[in-house]
Design a protein around this motif. Structure first.
Motif: not given
Length: 209
Positions: A145-146, A139-140, A150-154, A196-197
């Protein structure tokens, strides 16, 4: 001269004397399979085995090898249970443990049976803990990965809007503000340490909006 010949000579010299027949003496029958003599080391080995000591401990204490210990135990009228041997490293750790537990449950010593029962319970707890940890770890990994996705999408969205790239690591004042904002908006952050970034980017996007 044999006893029979001597008796015949005496009867010839005194024929009037009545004597009872000589008793027949049966030769003692030897039974090599009966109880064999036991030396001190063997007696100690049998006593230690009945108390539930391991074969390795008995070897250290008596100097006997495993076959000699087995012979001593069997000659004393007890059943000998050979300990399972581990021929080398194996991935089936649980299989080896199960073999030891089965050996302990069949051992004549109540102490060894109690230890085997405790080991069986402990092994079940360990297996459950390992499965739980594997689920948590998976789960971690998915959360990490999520967050990276998300950071790449932002970053992609920011580039599409022509917005400037976010600054680097926040300073102490900005970090304190980010922690307050993150808790108010449902993000999990620690009271200290690296933020977290994804949380930093979300905070900065919210401030830029």
């Amino acid at each position: 001269m044999t006893v029979a010949a001597l008796r015949a000579l005496i009867d010839a010299e005194t024929p009037a004397v009545v004597r009872p027949p000589a008793p027949r003496i049966r030769p003692r029958t030897q039974h090599p399979e009966e109880v064999r003599p036991v030396n001190t080391q063997q007696a100690v080995a049998v006593s230690m085995y009945r108390d539930g000591e391991t074969v390795a401990a008995i070897i250290d204490a008596t100097g006997l090898d495993q076959d000699e210990i087995a012979d001593a135990v069997r000659n004393a009228g007890h059943e000998y249970f050979a300990e399972p041997q581990n021929d080398g490293p194996t991935d089936a750790v649980a299989t080896t443990a199960q073999g030891l537990i089965a050996w302990g449950m069949q051992h004549p010593s109540p102490r060894m049976q109690r230890l085997a029962d405790q080991a069986r319970t402990a092994l079940a707890d360990l297996q459950q803990a390992r499965r739980r940890e594997a689920v948590v770890t998976a789960a971690e990994e998915r959360v990490r990965a999520a967050e990276q996705a998300l950071a790449a999408a932002r970053d992609a969205l920011r580039a599409a809007k022509g917005a400037p790239a976010p600054a680097g690591r926040p300073d102490r004042a900005e970090a304190a503000a980010i922690r307050i904002w993150a808790r108010d908006h449902g993000h999990t952050v620690g009271a200290a340490g690296m933020i977290p970034r994804a949380v930093v980017d979300a905070y900065r996007d919210a401030q830029a909006a």
